[in-house]
Design an enzyme around this catalytic site. Sequence first.
Site, PDB file in Angstrom:
ATOM      1  N   LYS A 158      97.545-107.704-119.483  1.00  0.00           N
ATOM      2  CA  LYS A 158      98.467-108.719-120.002  1.00  0.00           C
ATOM      3  C   LYS A 158      99.201-109.444-118.865  1.00  0.00           C
ATOM      4  O   LYS A 158      99.621-110.588-119.031  1.00  0.00           O
ATOM      5  CB  LYS A 158      99.501-108.086-120.948  1.00  0.00           C
ATOM      6  CG  LYS A 158      98.901-107.367-122.150  1.00  0.00           C
ATOM      7  CD  LYS A 158      98.106-108.280-123.045  1.00  0.00           C
ATOM      8  CE  LYS A 158      97.790-107.669-124.407  1.00  0.00           C
ATOM      9  NZ  LYS A 158      96.841-106.532-124.357  1.00  0.00           N
TER      10      LYS A 158
HETATM   11  C1  LIG Z   1      95.904-106.198-125.098  1.00  0.00           C
HETATM   12  C2  LIG Z   1      94.969-105.184-124.615  1.00  0.00           C
HETATM   13  C3  LIG Z   1      93.615-105.212-124.976  1.00  0.00           C
HETATM   14  C4  LIG Z   1      93.057-106.189-125.966  1.00  0.00           C
HETATM   15  O1  LIG Z   1      93.091-107.545-125.616  1.00  0.00           O
HETATM   16  P1  LIG Z   1      92.975-108.629-126.766  1.00  0.00           P
HETATM   17  O2  LIG Z   1      93.199-109.894-126.062  1.00  0.00           O
HETATM   18  O3  LIG Z   1      94.057-108.331-127.749  1.00  0.00           O
HETATM   19  O4  LIG Z   1      91.628-108.495-127.362  1.00  0.00           O
HETATM   20  C5  LIG Z   1      92.778-104.243-124.441  1.00  0.00           C
HETATM   21  N1  LIG Z   1      93.245-103.287-123.639  1.00  0.00           N
HETATM   22  C6  LIG Z   1      94.538-103.224-123.273  1.00  0.00           C
HETATM   23  C7  LIG Z   1      94.981-102.113-122.403  1.00  0.00           C
HETATM   24  C8  LIG Z   1      95.448-104.172-123.738  1.00  0.00           C
HETATM   25  O5  LIG Z   1      96.730-104.095-123.388  1.00  0.00           O
END
Ligand SMILES: *Cc1c(COP(=O)(O)O)cnc(C)c1O
Length: 478
Positions: free
Chosen positions: A117
């Site tokens: 993120k």
């Molecule tokens: C948010 C997240 C995902 C998923 O990403 P999306 O964009 O929601 O598909 C996968 N792994 C981790 C550790 C995340 O924080």
Amino acid sequence: MTIKYLSTKGGVSPVDFDEAVLQGFALDGGLFVPDTIPTITKKQLEEWSTLNFTELAFKILSLYIKSDLVSPDHLESIVQKSFASFQSQEKVEIVQLAGFDKTYIVELFHGPTLSFKDMAMGFLLNIMDYFLEKRKNKINIILATTGDTGPAAAWAAAGKNNINCWPLFPKGMITREQELQMTTINVDNVFPVGVSNCPDGGDDLDLVLAEIFLDNDLREKLNLSSVNSINWCRVMVQSIHYIYSYLKVAKSLDEKIVFSVPSGAFGNLFGGYLARSMGLPVYSFICANNVNNTLHKAFSTGVFQKKDLIETKSSAIDIVVPYNFWRYIYFMIKKDGIKLNSLFENFSNYGKIKFDDDIYQKIKHGFLSCSISDIDTIQTIKEVFSKSNYLLDPHTAVAVKSIDYLRGNLDEDSKILCLATAHPAKFPDIIKESLGSDVLPQQAKHKSLDDSYLKNEKCDMCHLKELKTHLIESIEKI
Ligand SMILES: *Cc1c(COP(=O)(O)O)cnc(C)c1O
């Protein structure tokens, strides 16, 4: 030519990039999408293969953000600033997995909160603050998290003059480490809220947010915006790591490159789709789900159906309504807002839609998918650690295990890039369980998390039913 932004629901007039970013959700409740997707030629890709991450990011973002809106100098310094706090000089590190054939781990967790993120959140908050400063405006950001978005947003928002931030998390459904990243931040513009009684976890919070954002008077009165991956800027920036890692691993643009991506709300994978639409010759994507497999079902059966949430070891992808999938569907139905609206209505009313065959064929073009159990997740962490001395977090393990199941569908000489979306130190209990040991290996530790245990916490608590009122009161007090 300047790119304009439309809503997937077709109910608003086109806006510029700054408006799309500051609004987050379009006023008709749809998601912003560009009217054209810029293209990158093969020659450009070849030229760009020697760039470092921030140089490449600048090139790609310049295709979307024109100099009349943000001057190249400003854009460049915003890009630099957004990745400055990453703990790796490279920003994204790529590791070839020993003992596994042609398999690479693309580490997207070197940002300040140790998850993928951070890849887009820093840039988003910096560019928002830049636009707000120019307009002499302020905004209040509310966002829901399944564990990693909240910390990333809190850290990216910390200390910004024109932004206040309310990260909401389902109490007890994220790890203590993730919670501490928000509650110990201790800056006066970030207000974490732990919400109890959320049977559907982050999805419950999203529903409250959707309700608030659909109330345009309230939204205007409170100056609200969102930085969930409904925000166009997030998915746009998330296309960069695909292009970067592709160019680092592929010897030529003819190689068969596959990305395996642990997927929840489809924001990361939408970035991949965008990269491919811009011209990156990706052979295939693997949409890796845990048992909350709405996306896997959509790709493998053509039925998009909401099911009850199941809590898993890979909690950041415990999502039953992957809202960025709507953005993808929009492009698959030739950007027909009216048609999207009717699909959306059906989904809201019946919790389910079945795609017509021609649409379904387009949807699954270039996508494979898989659904991975907790047992497999745990087993994979253990196996990879003993075979390669590499410690996966549970989400990355979902992506790695998917390759096993799908290998038969892939060309033998494909190179597979697994996107590693979190640092294992965010999930110490699951690592212990997987390795069958009470002693965490060094790879499962991180100083920033150890430090957070020593800091004071600041956090509000409320019940899901009171969340809306709580937020309104809290924002009005500022
Ligand atoms: C948010 C997240 C995902 C998923 O990403 P999306 O964009 O929601 O598909 C996968 N792994 C981790 C550790 C995340 O924080």
